[in-house]
Scaffold this motif. Structure first.
Motif, PDB file in Angstrom:
ATOM      1  N   ARG A   1       0.879  -1.103   0.176  1.00 11.73           N
ATOM      2  CA  ARG A   1      -0.011  -0.042  -0.101  1.00 11.73           C
ATOM      3  C   ARG A   1       0.903   1.261  -0.082  1.00 11.73           C
ATOM      4  O   ARG A   1       0.437   2.356   0.318  1.00 11.73           O
ATOM      5  N   GLY A   2       2.116   1.263  -0.688  1.00 14.30           N
ATOM      6  CA  GLY A   2       3.180   2.213  -0.648  1.00 14.30           C
ATOM      7  C   GLY A   2       2.600   3.601  -1.243  1.00 14.30           C
ATOM      8  O   GLY A   2       3.068   4.732  -0.688  1.00 14.30           O
ATOM      9  N   SER A   3       1.675   3.386  -2.121  1.00 14.88           N
ATOM     10  CA  SER A   3       1.366   4.779  -2.876  1.00 14.88           C
ATOM     11  C   SER A   3       0.213   5.453  -1.983  1.00 14.88           C
ATOM     12  O   SER A   3       0.137   6.657  -2.290  1.00 14.88           O
ATOM     13  N   THR A   4      -0.267   4.734  -1.090  1.00 11.47           N
ATOM     14  CA  THR A   4      -1.355   5.226  -0.308  1.00 11.47           C
ATOM     15  C   THR A   4      -0.797   5.727   0.897  1.00 11.47           C
ATOM     16  O   THR A   4      -1.373   6.682   1.493  1.00 11.47           O
ATOM     17  N   PHE A   5       0.077   5.033   1.829  1.00 11.61           N
ATOM     18  CA  PHE A   5       0.556   5.401   3.001  1.00 11.61           C
ATOM     19  C   PHE A   5       2.073   5.509   2.935  1.00 11.61           C
ATOM     20  O   PHE A   5       2.789   4.576   2.189  1.00 11.61           O
ATOM     21  N   ARG A   6       2.548   6.179   3.914  1.00 13.68           N
ATOM     22  CA  ARG A   6       3.926   6.452   4.187  1.00 13.68           C
ATOM     23  C   ARG A   6       4.080   6.453   5.710  1.00 13.68           C
ATOM     24  O   ARG A   6       3.552   6.740   6.426  1.00 13.68           O
ATOM     25  N   LEU A   7       5.375   6.035   5.977  1.00 14.66           N
ATOM     26  CA  LEU A   7       6.041   5.974   7.329  1.00 14.66           C
ATOM     27  C   LEU A   7       6.553   7.390   7.782  1.00 14.66           C
ATOM     28  O   LEU A   7       7.084   8.068   6.853  1.00 14.66           O
ATOM     29  N   VAL A   8       6.146   7.775   8.857  1.00 15.07           N
ATOM     30  CA  VAL A   8       6.480   9.064   9.225  1.00 15.07           C
ATOM     31  C   VAL A   8       7.736   8.885  10.245  1.00 15.07           C
ATOM     32  O   VAL A   8       7.737   7.912  11.073  1.00 15.07           O
ATOM     33  N   ASP A   9       8.686   9.900  10.236  1.00 17.78           N
ATOM     34  CA  ASP A   9       9.683   9.964  11.095  1.00 17.78           C
ATOM     35  C   ASP A   9       9.158  10.204  12.285  1.00 17.78           C
ATOM     36  O   ASP A   9       9.071  11.570  12.374  1.00 17.78           O
ATOM     37  N   ALA A  10       8.705   9.415  13.268  1.00 10.59           N
ATOM     38  CA  ALA A  10       8.185   9.738  14.492  1.00 10.59           C
ATOM     39  C   ALA A  10       9.097  10.092  15.613  1.00 10.59           C
ATOM     40  O   ALA A  10       9.874   9.457  15.819  1.00 10.59           O
ATOM     41  N   PHE A  11       8.678  11.126  16.352  1.00  6.15           N
ATOM     42  CA  PHE A  11       9.251  11.368  17.484  1.00  6.15           C
ATOM     43  C   PHE A  11      11.108  11.492  17.429  1.00  6.15           C
ATOM     44  O   PHE A  11      11.577  10.517  18.051  1.00  6.15           O
ATOM     45  N   PRO A  12      11.396  12.377  16.567  1.00 11.26           N
ATOM     46  CA  PRO A  12      12.874  12.289  16.447  1.00 11.26           C
ATOM     47  C   PRO A  12      13.790  12.247  17.763  1.00 11.26           C
ATOM     48  O   PRO A  12      14.793  11.816  17.948  1.00 11.26           O
ATOM     49  N   ALA A  13      13.182  12.990  18.821  1.00 11.43           N
ATOM     50  CA  ALA A  13      14.035  12.894  20.015  1.00 11.43           C
ATOM     51  C   ALA A  13      14.117  11.597  20.636  1.00 11.43           C
ATOM     52  O   ALA A  13      14.933  11.481  21.683  1.00 11.43           O
TER      53      ALA A  13
END
Length: 338
Positions: A249-261
């Motif tokens: 489902r890569g065209s619909t959803f992407r991974l977010v760079d969550a909580f860099p800290a």
């Protein structure tokens, strides 16, 4: 692997549906605890002893006590003003960060700590649809949610895989928290070797189920943001599940760079896997855990910026990532706790 257990502190989440951090701090001070303020590093959490406690350095409504602290009989716990919840287990709702008024699904919800955390973030505005297959666990969960003052929820004894994403009832669901059955290899009892590690066959079956349920969750038409989490340390249940479903489902959803800290990241199983979060006793002083945040591509451009801002603002806002949280209401509640 015996060192980890004593190192993990006792974490206490302040239930903002009933009280606020300042009042809980005052309550514990009156019980003879000394408050050391906000932690500046993980090392400060490691050295906690006696009747001392801190405010966590990462999460805004989390207090940290020495490992052996037992608060099960404490009035604040029995009255639902505080929730005894491991720090890593507080990450999923915190990172899902639904705005008050949102419709949210908690897909595999029992025993309910994450559900009550979602309700606190929503300030009881909106709707939580919570599913679990186990009747006993749902009954326990209902008690927990009532005690925590959660009002806007619907519990259903139902396998989430049988929930129809096309049902009009869920047409406004924008956020899903998915914490499916897993090997539990991050739980302290497993890490200490008290329970045997999962066999290859069991891991394969779990990973197949996790891929199926994650893919199913991404089928809800209004979904904007999803958090996938496990209390497992196995790549097969974590990065590899996310990778497989994103390929689908890569065209619909992407991974977010969550909580860099957050100090501990996903293992490099695929490009971008470090956007995921990991937790373990040695590196984060918590139980073993994994969290990935997925977001619908190209829609709701305000959503991606919401979390980094909240995470950056956390240090300034003692009482949470929602600085606009109804001050009048809080003042009224203060009287009650004292």
């Amino acid at each position: 692997v015996s060192p980890p257990a004593p190192q993990v502190p006792r974490y206490v989440r302040v239930n903002t549906l009933k009280t606020c951090v300042d009042d809980v701090v005052e309550f514990f001070k009156r019980q003879g605890y000394s408050y050391l303020g906000k932690a500046a590093s993980l090392d400060e959490l490691k050295t906690l002893s006696g009747k001392k406690f801190l405010l966590d350095l990462h999460l805004p409504e989390l207090l940290v006590f020495p490992p052996q602290t037992d608060l099960h009989d404490n009035l604040l716990y029995t009255s639902g003003h505080i929730i005894l919840q491991d720090k890593a287990s507080c990450l999923p709702a915190f990172l899902l960060a639904p705005a008050p008024g949102s419709h949210v699904i908690d897909a595999c919800a029992a025993p309910g700590n994450k559900t009550s955390h979602l309700a606190a973030l929503l300030r009881n505005k909106g709707q939580i649809f919570a599913f679990d297959v186990d009747t006993k666990r749902l009954a326990t969960m209902n008690t927990l949610l009532m005690r925590a003052g959660v009002t806007s929820f619907q519990l259903a004894q139902q396998d989430f895989l049988t929930v129809d994403p096309g049902d009009p009832k869920y047409s406004r669901v924008t956020h899903i928290l998915l914490d499916p059955s897993c090997s539990g290899s991050g739980m302290l009892t497993r890490l200490l070797g008290v329970e045997p590690p999962p066999g290859a066959g069991r891991l394969q079956a779990l990973a197949a189920f996790q891929r199926k349920v994650l893919s199913h969750a991404l089928g809800f038409p209004a979904l904007q943001r999803l958090v996938y989490s496990t209390c497992s340390l196995q790549r097969q249940e974590n990065e590899e599940v996310v990778q497989a479903v994103l390929q689908e489902r890569g065209s619909t959803f992407r991974l977010v760079d969550a909580f860099p800290a957050w100090p501990c990241r996903g293992v490099d199983a695929f490009p971008g896997a470090r956007s995921c979060l990991r937790a373990c006793p040695e590196d984060t002083l918590t139980q073993g855990f994994f969290v990935a945040v997925l977001e619908r591509c190209g829609e709701g451009d305000a959503v991606p910026s919401s979390l980094p801002v909240a995470a950056e603002e956390t240090p300034q806002h003692k009482e949470g990532t929602t600085p606009a949280a109804a001050p009048k209401k809080r003042k009224r509640k203060k009287q009650r706790v004292k």
